[in-house]
Motif scaffolding. Structure first.
Motif, PDB file in Angstrom:
ATOM      1  N   GLN A 234      -8.057  51.732  51.221  1.00 37.53           N
ATOM      2  CA  GLN A 234      -6.701  51.988  51.692  1.00 37.53           C
ATOM      3  C   GLN A 234      -6.242  53.365  51.222  1.00 37.53           C
ATOM      4  N   ILE A 235      -5.514  54.055  52.081  1.00 39.08           N
ATOM      5  CA  ILE A 235      -4.924  55.341  51.734  1.00 39.08           C
ATOM      6  C   ILE A 235      -3.407  55.181  51.686  1.00 39.08           C
ATOM      7  N   TYR A 236      -2.783  55.860  50.724  1.00 33.44           N
ATOM      8  CA  TYR A 236      -1.326  55.796  50.579  1.00 33.44           C
ATOM      9  C   TYR A 236      -0.708  56.962  51.332  1.00 33.44           C
ATOM     10  N   LYS A 237       0.127  56.653  52.314  1.00 33.76           N
ATOM     11  CA  LYS A 237       0.750  57.698  53.127  1.00 33.76           C
ATOM     12  C   LYS A 237       2.136  57.257  53.563  1.00 33.76           C
ATOM     13  N   ASP A 238       3.108  58.134  53.318  1.00 31.74           N
ATOM     14  CA  ASP A 238       4.493  57.900  53.765  1.00 31.74           C
ATOM     15  C   ASP A 238       5.027  56.547  53.305  1.00 31.74           C
ATOM     16  N   GLY A 239       4.708  56.184  52.061  1.00 33.44           N
ATOM     17  CA  GLY A 239       5.260  54.960  51.477  1.00 33.44           C
ATOM     18  C   GLY A 239       4.512  53.691  51.827  1.00 33.44           C
ATOM     19  N   ASP A 240       3.417  53.782  52.577  1.00 37.02           N
ATOM     20  CA  ASP A 240       2.644  52.605  52.974  1.00 37.02           C
ATOM     21  C   ASP A 240       1.198  52.725  52.528  1.00 37.02           C
ATOM     22  N   TRP A 241       0.582  51.582  52.278  1.00 38.01           N
ATOM     23  CA  TRP A 241      -0.860  51.526  52.115  1.00 38.01           C
ATOM     24  C   TRP A 241      -1.468  51.212  53.468  1.00 38.01           C
ATOM     25  N   ILE A 242      -2.338  52.095  53.953  1.00 37.47           N
ATOM     26  CA  ILE A 242      -2.921  51.967  55.291  1.00 37.47           C
ATOM     27  C   ILE A 242      -4.398  51.642  55.170  1.00 37.47           C
ATOM     28  N   ASP A 243      -4.830  50.615  55.874  1.00 40.40           N
ATOM     29  CA  ASP A 243      -6.232  50.222  55.851  1.00 40.40           C
ATOM     30  C   ASP A 243      -7.094  51.258  56.572  1.00 40.40           C
ATOM     31  N   VAL A 244      -8.211  51.629  55.932  1.00 39.99           N
ATOM     32  CA  VAL A 244      -9.184  52.544  56.539  1.00 39.99           C
ATOM     33  C   VAL A 244     -10.358  51.697  57.011  1.00 39.99           C
ATOM     34  N   LYS A 245     -10.487  51.565  58.312  1.00 42.70           N
ATOM     35  CA  LYS A 245     -11.462  50.643  58.875  1.00 42.70           C
ATOM     36  C   LYS A 245     -12.895  51.150  58.725  1.00 42.70           C
ATOM     37  N   PRO A 246     -13.846  50.216  58.563  1.00 41.15           N
ATOM     38  CA  PRO A 246     -15.262  50.600  58.599  1.00 41.15           C
ATOM     39  C   PRO A 246     -15.733  50.662  60.048  1.00 41.15           C
ATOM     40  N   ILE A 247     -15.962  51.852  60.570  1.00 45.99           N
ATOM     41  CA  ILE A 247     -16.413  52.023  61.945  1.00 45.99           C
ATOM     42  C   ILE A 247     -17.856  52.517  61.913  1.00 45.99           C
ATOM     43  N   PRO A 248     -18.777  51.786  62.542  1.00 43.85           N
ATOM     44  CA  PRO A 248     -20.200  52.149  62.465  1.00 43.85           C
ATOM     45  C   PRO A 248     -20.473  53.596  62.861  1.00 43.85           C
ATOM     46  N   ASN A 249     -21.420  54.205  62.164  1.00 40.84           N
ATOM     47  CA  ASN A 249     -21.904  55.557  62.429  1.00 40.84           C
ATOM     48  C   ASN A 249     -20.811  56.617  62.311  1.00 40.84           C
ATOM     49  N   THR A 250     -19.801  56.338  61.518  1.00 39.83           N
ATOM     50  CA  THR A 250     -18.805  57.355  61.159  1.00 39.83           C
ATOM     51  C   THR A 250     -18.738  57.449  59.647  1.00 39.83           C
ATOM     52  N   LEU A 251     -18.243  58.567  59.153  1.00 39.52           N
ATOM     53  CA  LEU A 251     -18.053  58.778  57.721  1.00 39.52           C
ATOM     54  C   LEU A 251     -16.587  59.093  57.459  1.00 39.52           C
ATOM     55  N   VAL A 252     -16.139  58.802  56.260  1.00 43.45           N
ATOM     56  CA  VAL A 252     -14.772  59.129  55.866  1.00 43.45           C
ATOM     57  C   VAL A 252     -14.815  60.277  54.867  1.00 43.45           C
ATOM     58  N   ILE A 253     -14.119  61.361  55.188  1.00 42.47           N
ATOM     59  CA  ILE A 253     -14.063  62.537  54.321  1.00 42.47           C
ATOM     60  C   ILE A 253     -12.756  62.506  53.548  1.00 42.47           C
ATOM     61  N   ASN A 254     -12.869  62.625  52.238  1.00 42.89           N
ATOM     62  CA  ASN A 254     -11.689  62.584  51.379  1.00 42.89           C
ATOM     63  C   ASN A 254     -11.589  63.881  50.584  1.00 42.89           C
ATOM     64  N   LEU A 255     -10.432  64.526  50.628  1.00 39.77           N
ATOM     65  CA  LEU A 255     -10.215  65.740  49.842  1.00 39.77           C
ATOM     66  C   LEU A 255      -9.839  65.350  48.422  1.00 39.77           C
ATOM     67  N   GLY A 256     -10.411  66.085  47.440  1.00 37.83           N
ATOM     68  CA  GLY A 256     -10.143  65.788  46.044  1.00 37.83           C
ATOM     69  C   GLY A 256      -9.226  66.802  45.383  1.00 37.83           C
TER      70      GLY A 256
END
Length: 336
Positions: A234-256
């Motif tokens: 889950q990512i926190y954005k604009d006061g909400d926790w939003i589910d980040v779905k597992p979608i096949p053959n995609t990657l999630v990029i996160n800035l640190g």
């Protein structure tokens, strides 16, 4: 595939307890059932405007057309799952330097010495996870007679080459957007710092909604590249926790945190967490990449610091105050 037996779980995870674990569960979770909430970036034709918006507003995006063979992704997950299914005692003995096994909380150091004392941790402070840690630049030093671990090493090395290719392409696009000095920016992303971590989040039937696989945090990296097989992120954005779905053959990029500092706060280090599931395990494999050790990050928002300075401060805070303070330790304050 059959679920793992309890013998493969760390001892404290075998307990059935209603103890409250993890983060405050009172914050709202925003459900987005019919669409992918994350911005989507196509690696084969990067849209600079969309990339800039994703980095500034989200600090996280989904990557498609990344060029990693699907067979490699599936083999890596399958092999990680097999290794995690070993008994807890076997995993402690199997993973030796430069790789490491840890559980209960992210390691303070790549070698995970602090986590090996996990049995002494207070259950209140546990994250419901276990992990293998592999510094890519040192994998050739691994000496093992176990064919499964040796094959896992080969998979990690192949996967790591792809990961640095992705990280370099993405970072160069971000550097162009930020108008960074090309010569200086090359030291902000070093292949020798690449770290792969495979995580398992066991089933947690009794902790209910209070359990957390990974507590709320930001990554310390420049970039993190996530490959996940089940939901929970889950990512926190604009006061909400939003589910980040597992979608096949995609990657999630996160800035640190390093990317936020490099961008002079124009980009966002995404606040995120991992929730556990009462019925399913979750496996994720994440690549982290950092600046060269002696590279000084200069910004009008922060005191000059190296990643080594940042890491030392984080480790000190974890030992003394119990949590990562991060960039706030280096932020410049204006005089009144």
């Amino acid at each position: 595939m059959a679920e793992s037996t309890l013998e493969s779980y760390p001892p404290l995870f075998r307990q059935t307890s209603n103890t409250n674990l993890g983060v405050d569960s009172d914050e709202p979770t925003k459900q987005v059932p019919d669409s992918d909430p994350l911005p989507v970036i196509d690696l084969q034709c990067i849209n600079q405007a969309k990339l800039s918006e994703a980095c500034r507003d989200w600090g996280m995006f989904r990557l498609v057309n990344h060029g990693i063979p699907t067979t490699l992704l599936s083999r890596l997950h399958e092999h990680a799952r097999k290794l995690f299914s070993f008994t807890f005692e076997s995993k402690q003995a199997l993973f030796t330097r430069p790789m490491a096994y840890s559980w209960g909380t992210p390691a303070l150091t790549p070698s995970g010495e602090v986590i090996e004392k996990g049995l002494n941790l207070n259950v209140q402070n546990l994250n419901w996870m276990e992990g293998f840690f592999a510094p890519l630049g040192q994998l050739s030093q691994l000496q093992t007679q176990d064919p499964m671990l040796d094959y896992f090493r080969l998979l990690l090395e192949e996967y790591g080459i792809h990961q640095f290719r992705l990280a370099t392409t993405i970072f160069e696009a971000m550097a162009e957007d930020l108008k960074l000095c090309l010569k200086q920016s090359k030291s902000y992303l070093s292949p020798t710092t690449g770290m792969l971590r495979a995580y398992r989040y066991p089933r947690c039937p009794e902790a209910l909604d209070q359990a957390c696989g990974l507590d709320v945090h930001t990554d310390s990296s420049v970039l993190s590249i996530l490959n996940q097989d089940e939901g929970g992120l889950q990512i926190y954005k604009d006061g909400d926790w939003i589910d980040v779905k597992p979608i096949p053959n995609t990657l999630v990029i996160n800035l640190g945190d390093m990317m936020q500092a490099i961008s002079n706060d124009k980009y966002l280090s995404a606040k995120h967490r991992v929730k556990v599931n009462k019925h399913k395990e979750r496996i994720s494999i994440c690549y982290f990449v950092f600046p060269e050790e002696d590279t000084v990050i200069k910004s009008s928002k922060y005191k000059p610091f190296t990643y080594a300075d940042f890491r030392a401060e984080v480790q000190q805070d974890l030992k003394t105050v119990g949590f990562k303070v991060g960039l706030q330790r280096f932020r410049l304050t204006k005089a009144c």
